[in-house]
Design an enzyme around this catalytic site. Structure first.
Site, mmCIF file in Angstrom:
data_model
loop_
_atom_site.group_PDB
_atom_site.id
_atom_site.type_symbol
_atom_site.label_atom_id
_atom_site.label_comp_id
_atom_site.label_asym_id
_atom_site.label_seq_id
_atom_site.Cartn_x
_atom_site.Cartn_y
_atom_site.Cartn_z
ATOM 1 N N THR A 98 -53.114 -64.570 -4.822
ATOM 2 C CA THR A 98 -52.868 -64.850 -6.234
ATOM 3 C C THR A 98 -51.460 -64.481 -6.696
ATOM 4 O O THR A 98 -50.978 -65.027 -7.688
ATOM 5 C CB THR A 98 -53.881 -64.108 -7.122
ATOM 6 O OG1 THR A 98 -53.749 -62.692 -6.919
ATOM 7 C CG2 THR A 98 -55.303 -64.537 -6.791
ATOM 8 N N ASP A 99 -50.794 -63.558 -6.005
ATOM 9 C CA ASP A 99 -49.516 -63.051 -6.518
ATOM 10 C C ASP A 99 -48.478 -64.154 -6.693
ATOM 11 O O ASP A 99 -47.748 -64.174 -7.680
ATOM 12 C CB ASP A 99 -48.965 -61.959 -5.601
ATOM 13 C CG ASP A 99 -49.711 -60.650 -5.746
ATOM 14 O OD1 ASP A 99 -50.501 -60.530 -6.706
ATOM 15 O OD2 ASP A 99 -49.514 -59.752 -4.914
ATOM 16 N N THR A 120 -56.179 -62.540 -0.760
ATOM 17 C CA THR A 120 -57.293 -61.616 -0.951
ATOM 18 C C THR A 120 -58.627 -62.203 -0.501
ATOM 19 O O THR A 120 -59.473 -61.492 0.031
ATOM 20 C CB THR A 120 -57.385 -61.208 -2.430
ATOM 21 O OG1 THR A 120 -56.178 -60.547 -2.824
ATOM 22 C CG2 THR A 120 -58.562 -60.281 -2.680
ATOM 23 N N ASP A 151 -50.289 -61.973 3.025
ATOM 24 C CA ASP A 151 -50.372 -61.576 1.637
ATOM 25 C C ASP A 151 -49.371 -62.466 0.917
ATOM 26 O O ASP A 151 -48.245 -62.642 1.370
ATOM 27 C CB ASP A 151 -49.981 -60.099 1.492
ATOM 28 C CG ASP A 151 -50.145 -59.589 0.071
ATOM 29 O OD1 ASP A 151 -49.462 -60.145 -0.833
ATOM 30 O OD2 ASP A 151 -50.894 -58.631 -0.140
ATOM 31 N N SER A 152 -49.744 -63.060 -0.210
ATOM 32 C CA SER A 152 -48.864 -64.074 -0.803
ATOM 33 C C SER A 152 -47.556 -63.484 -1.321
ATOM 34 O O SER A 152 -46.630 -64.240 -1.638
ATOM 35 C CB SER A 152 -49.592 -64.827 -1.920
ATOM 36 O OG SER A 152 -49.762 -64.034 -3.072
ATOM 37 N N SER A 153 -47.448 -62.169 -1.395
ATOM 38 C CA SER A 153 -46.161 -61.560 -1.740
ATOM 39 C C SER A 153 -45.100 -61.893 -0.701
ATOM 40 O O SER A 153 -43.898 -61.815 -0.980
ATOM 41 C CB SER A 153 -46.305 -60.041 -1.852
ATOM 42 O OG SER A 153 -47.215 -59.694 -2.874
ATOM 43 N N THR A 173 -38.336 -70.342 -21.727
ATOM 44 C CA THR A 173 -38.680 -69.235 -22.596
ATOM 45 C C THR A 173 -39.459 -68.154 -21.854
ATOM 46 O O THR A 173 -40.252 -68.445 -20.950
ATOM 47 C CB THR A 173 -39.508 -69.706 -23.811
ATOM 48 O OG1 THR A 173 -39.871 -68.569 -24.607
ATOM 49 C CG2 THR A 173 -40.774 -70.442 -23.383
ATOM 50 N N GLN A 174 -39.234 -66.902 -22.261
ATOM 51 C CA GLN A 174 -40.022 -65.788 -21.728
ATOM 52 C C GLN A 174 -41.433 -65.780 -22.307
ATOM 53 O O GLN A 174 -42.319 -65.124 -21.764
ATOM 54 C CB GLN A 174 -39.342 -64.459 -22.053
ATOM 55 C CG GLN A 174 -38.006 -64.248 -21.390
ATOM 56 C CD GLN A 174 -37.384 -62.915 -21.743
ATOM 57 O OE1 GLN A 174 -38.025 -62.053 -22.364
ATOM 58 N NE2 GLN A 174 -36.130 -62.724 -21.364
ATOM 59 N N CYS A 175 -41.634 -66.487 -23.414
ATOM 60 C CA CYS A 175 -42.942 -66.503 -24.058
ATOM 61 C C CYS A 175 -43.947 -67.271 -23.215
ATOM 62 O O CYS A 175 -43.599 -68.224 -22.518
ATOM 63 C CB CYS A 175 -42.846 -67.149 -25.437
ATOM 64 S SG CYS A 175 -41.714 -66.323 -26.563
#
Length: 337
Positions: free
Chosen positions: A90-91, A13, A58-60, A271-273
């Site tokens: 940033t992605d 970006t 684009d970082s995607s 962990t997903q946390c």
């Protein structure tokens, strides 16, 4: 003498222009905008060289091939510059920030990854501050690590995660303190900065190991898990619940994990946390995964665990060696408790 900083401009970006279809990278645009910034010509700022990548991404669209390209770009110019700034979208910035510490073995100069949520071309943006501060840190602060700078925080690269899609404080390091904070002053938390490596810089190339990631969700089918784990998969980051728990009452799910680990697939439990660490002995739902051959990723981010699997399998480690190394702190990516 003014310090020298090398900018590897990969896209993202920060240097984009607005088009009918949304923001898009435009070759030459960033250089024009930097030339028009009087701050960069101030004597307190370093002399800057920009290498604009082709194509700008684009970082995607980032892949491990681009990680290799960035690592070699830094290494090729390592002796000629005091520090390095990688401009990136940033992605997937947290993935690149997690991969480069493993690839740049022995780095002893600052390598700062940054970008922005709003392009530099817009009147109101976060790009200017992120860029200027990254250049100052890269040139004037002896932080011998790959870092991510964004929104006033200097983070260890392999501890960083993206926490906001539209806020200026888009990245955080939930399980490790920032290496620095920026307000009126740039304050480096030196007690958290890793010591300078004794060896010379060596690029650890990533090959093409077959690794993947899978996030658990209620009702996940054993067949889906088996499909993800089927050959030629070598390693998997399993994003589990809480302190590393999974559906231990689902025999098919546990069997799928057991079958994979018995044939040599390394399954790392993260962990997903956002905060916290994996403890596979705290609940029976975690112990069942451990008995199936799953190993703890402790407080590693999923991004860091994935990058570490790429690194370890790329250097030719056996599954047993990968399991041992995944639970060792190699670049400051985890805390053993």
């Amino acid at each position: 003498m003014r310090k020298r900083v090398y900018i590897a401009y990969t896209g993202g970006t920060i240097g984009m222009r607005r088009t009918r279809d949304g923001y898009s990278p435009e070759p030459g645009s960033l250089q024009q905008q930097l030339d028009a910034m009087p701050e960069l010509h101030h004597e307190s700022m370093p002399l800057v060289t920009i290498n604009e990548y082709t194509p700008l991404l684009d970082s995607s669209n980032m892949t491990p091939r681009e990680w290799v390209k960035i690592a070699h770009d830094v290494a090729d110019h390592y002796d000629d510059y005091d520090g390095f700034v990688v401009l990136h979208g940033t992605d997937t910035m947290a993935y690149t920030a997690s991969a480069l510490p493993f690839m740049l073995n022995g780095v002893a100069k600052p390598v700062i990854i940054t970008g922005s949520q709003i392009p530099l071309c817009e009147v109101r943006n976060d790009a200017r501050e992120n860029l200027i501060t990254s250049l100052l840190i890269a040139s004037s602060y002896d932080v011998p690590e790959v870092c991510l700078y964004f929104g006033g925080k200097l983070l260890r690269g392999c501890r960083a995660v993206k926490v906001s899609a539209d806020g200026f404080a888009a990245f955080d390091s939930p399980n490790f303190p920032p290496l620095g904070t920026v307000g009126i002053d740039i304050e480096i938390n030196w007690s958290f900065v890793r010591k300078r490596a004794a060896q010379e810089l060596v690029v650890e190339d990533f090959a093409a190991p077959v690794v993947s990631a899978l996030r658990l969700f209620p009702g996940i089918s054993p067949e889906l898990v088996r499909n993800v784990l089927r050959p030629p998969l070598q390693g998997l980051v399993l994003e589990a619940y809480g302190v590393g728990n999974g559906p231990d009452s689902d025999a098919g799910f546990i069997d799928a994990l057991t079958e994979a680990t018995q044939r040599g697939v390394v399954i790392v439990d993260c962990t997903q946390c956002l905060e916290g660490t994996v403890n596979l002995t705290e609940y029976t739902a975690g112990s069942a995964l451990a008995r199936a051959g799953v190993i703890s990723g402790f407080d590693m981010t999923a991004e860091a665990a994935l990058a570490k699997l790429y690194y370890l399998f790329s250097r030719g480690d056996s599954p047993d060696d990968v399991k041992r190394a995944m639970q060792e702190d190699l670049r400051g990516e985890l805390t053993r408790r």
